[in-house]
Write a protein that holds these residues in place. Structure first.
Motif, PDB file in Angstrom:
ATOM      1  N   ARG A 339       0.811  -1.218   0.000  1.00 58.42           N
ATOM      2  CA  ARG A 339       0.000   0.000   0.000  1.00 58.42           C
ATOM      3  C   ARG A 339       0.846   1.270   0.000  1.00 58.42           C
ATOM      4  N   TYR A 340       2.153   1.133   0.054  1.00 56.47           N
ATOM      5  CA  TYR A 340       3.016   2.286  -0.175  1.00 56.47           C
ATOM      6  C   TYR A 340       2.988   2.585  -1.669  1.00 56.47           C
ATOM      7  N   ASP A 341       2.416   3.713  -2.054  1.00 52.23           N
ATOM      8  CA  ASP A 341       2.225   3.963  -3.478  1.00 52.23           C
ATOM      9  C   ASP A 341       3.519   4.260  -4.227  1.00 52.23           C
ATOM     10  N   PHE A 342       4.623   4.491  -3.509  1.00 51.67           N
ATOM     11  CA  PHE A 342       5.901   4.736  -4.178  1.00 51.67           C
ATOM     12  C   PHE A 342       6.651   3.438  -4.485  1.00 51.67           C
ATOM     13  N   LEU A 343       6.138   2.308  -4.006  1.00 50.93           N
ATOM     14  CA  LEU A 343       6.760   1.017  -4.301  1.00 50.93           C
ATOM     15  C   LEU A 343       6.002   0.337  -5.432  1.00 50.93           C
ATOM     16  N   PRO A 344       6.583   0.195  -6.616  1.00 51.80           N
ATOM     17  CA  PRO A 344       5.890  -0.471  -7.720  1.00 51.80           C
ATOM     18  C   PRO A 344       5.734  -1.960  -7.455  1.00 51.80           C
ATOM     19  N   GLN A 345       4.758  -2.562  -8.107  1.00 46.40           N
ATOM     20  CA  GLN A 345       4.474  -3.980  -7.892  1.00 46.40           C
ATOM     21  C   GLN A 345       5.676  -4.851  -8.208  1.00 46.40           C
ATOM     22  N   GLU A 346       6.421  -4.489  -9.244  1.00 43.12           N
ATOM     23  CA  GLU A 346       7.562  -5.326  -9.629  1.00 43.12           C
ATOM     24  C   GLU A 346       8.646  -5.339  -8.561  1.00 43.12           C
ATOM     25  N   LEU A 347       8.634  -4.335  -7.676  1.00 49.05           N
ATOM     26  CA  LEU A 347       9.579  -4.335  -6.562  1.00 49.05           C
ATOM     27  C   LEU A 347       9.000  -5.061  -5.356  1.00 49.05           C
ATOM     28  N   THR A 348       7.755  -4.769  -5.002  1.00 46.13           N
ATOM     29  CA  THR A 348       7.175  -5.387  -3.805  1.00 46.13           C
ATOM     30  C   THR A 348       7.037  -6.902  -3.944  1.00 46.13           C
TER      31      THR A 348
END
Length: 408
Positions: A339-348
């Motif tokens: 839910r941190y919007d600065f973390l893209p899905q490909e990273l999380t």
């Protein structure tokens, strides 16, 4: 320029632009981010802290609240312990008081942040991407910055827990305790407060003191209060064996959680039991008197919430109904780093997790090399002290020691 000089103009691609660089980028300028930045710089590490200082505390906490943590556990951390809450009060000639008022704590944090000087950047980080061997941060104005390591100290703002039963209510009708707002605007209004923890009970007290008609609805059969056995804290050396100065958790457990490194070696199932026991829903001991004339309904939960004729209609699980003007949700938060919007899905998706918490090793390392998490997101790995300001001491020293070795 001579006629035979050759001018080579670089193509304007992101890959070859000269970007600003720092050793460590710290995302978040609350107690954890500010403390980490000071410790890292003291180690000679070029650290840059991003965010508005104390933004969540200043704008998202209930106006007029008091800190649940004792004074001794309410200071941010610096290597020499020179910039404590007491030091700020002495410099600003502010009278020391306990519990600590929210506005005093916010002012203290903003005073502390000056120790970072130019290493504080108040711009918002919009996105973090891997840019081997480090990371590339995109800021709100479009500037990009490269960093060898990234420390996420972004707090709990995105993690507010809003039960599904209230989802159909408008933001004006149902507000979470962690969305801020002035209690004065509820004066004379009928308000239902949902929850049994500190945020719910203190919100109820503050609303009651603005002449709102308040009812607290609690799922538990009774309320719990912190520190009601004060005699256990006045036994001299014996008390220091029972409780740490952080005062997180009940007798015995308080001593264990004061050592996050030790907690990290405890098996996860037991670690979770310790964590939930230490931070279970309860109110500070200075709240019962303020709630003496507030209606409190225990052993009940809301099964249906709807809008009816400009009012909010609440149906409880016993079939009874309430008609109110507003609902205040003191329903806590649930950590979920996606839910941190600065973390893209490909990273999380490459960050190993357990139920939204990152799995962290020593130095607050995640499974993505160079990416670290401190604060509440680290509580599943290092215990409940990381939910509180008192955890800044351990987090900053552990993080700085690890990064000084790895960057060297």
């Amino acid at each position: 320029m001579k006629a035979n000089d050759v001018v080579v103009r670089p193509t304007k691609t992101r890959s070859n632009r000269a970007l600003a660089h720092c050793d460590v980028a710290v995302i978040g300028a609350g107690p954890y981010g500010l403390s980490a930045g000071v410790h890292l710089n003291a180690k000679g590490i070029t650290a840059r802290v991003f965010g508005e200082p104390m933004e969540f505390w200043a704008h998202k906490m209930p106006e007029g609240m008091l800190l649940r943590s004792p004074r001794v556990a309410s200071s941010l951390s610096d290597p020499d312990r020179a910039f404590t809450l007491e030091a700020y009060e002495a410099v600003s000639k502010k009278e020391a008081c306990a519990p600590v008022p929210l506005d005093t704590f916010v002012e203290y944090g903003r005073w502390f942040r000056h120790q970072l000087g130019s290493d504080l950047d108040q711009r918002t980080v919009l996105r973090v991407d891997r840019d081997h061997p480090g990371f590339r941060l995109t800021l709100q104005d479009g500037e990009e910055i490269r960093s060898t390591s990234v420390v996420i100290a972004a707090g709990i703002g995105p993690f507010r827990k809003k039960p599904a039963v209230f989802e159909k209510l408008s933001p004006q009708q149902a507000i979470h305790c962690y969305e801020g707002g002035e209690g004065r605007k509820y004066g004379g209004k009928r308000v239902a407060v949902i929850g049994a923890g500190q945020s719910a009970l203190e919100s109820a007290a503050l609303l009651h003191e603005t002449n709102a008609q308040v009812e607290v609805i609690v799922r538990e059969s009774s309320l719990r209060w912190i520190g009601m056995h004060s005699w256990l804290h006045n036994l001299g050396p014996v008390s220091s064996l029972l409780y740490s100065s952080h005062d997180v958790g009940p007798v015995g457990i308080s001593r264990l959680v004061a050592y996050p490194k030790l907690v990290s070696y405890v098996p996860l199932s037991l670690r979770d039991r310790i964590r939930t026991r230490a931070v279970r829903a309860a109110g500070a001991r200075w709240l019962p008197e303020r709630l003496a004339t507030v209606k409190i309904t225990t052993g009940r939960s809301v099964s249906l919430a709807s809008t009816s004729g400009g009012e909010v209609a609440l149906k409880l699980d016993d079939g009874s109904e309430r008609r109110v003007d507003h609902v205040v949700l003191g329903t806590g938060y649930q950590v979920d780093i996606s839910r941190y919007d600065f973390l893209p899905q490909e990273l999380t998706r490459d960050i190993k997790q357990f139920d939204g918490y990152p799995k962290l090793a020593s130095g607050f390392r995640s499974s993505v090399p160079g990416l670290h998490f401190i604060g509440a997101t680290a509580a599943r790995s290092f215990g409940p002290l990381l939910y509180f300001v008192a955890g800044t001491e351990f987090a900053s020293r552990e993080l700085a020691a690890h990064l000084s070795r790895s960057l060297r």
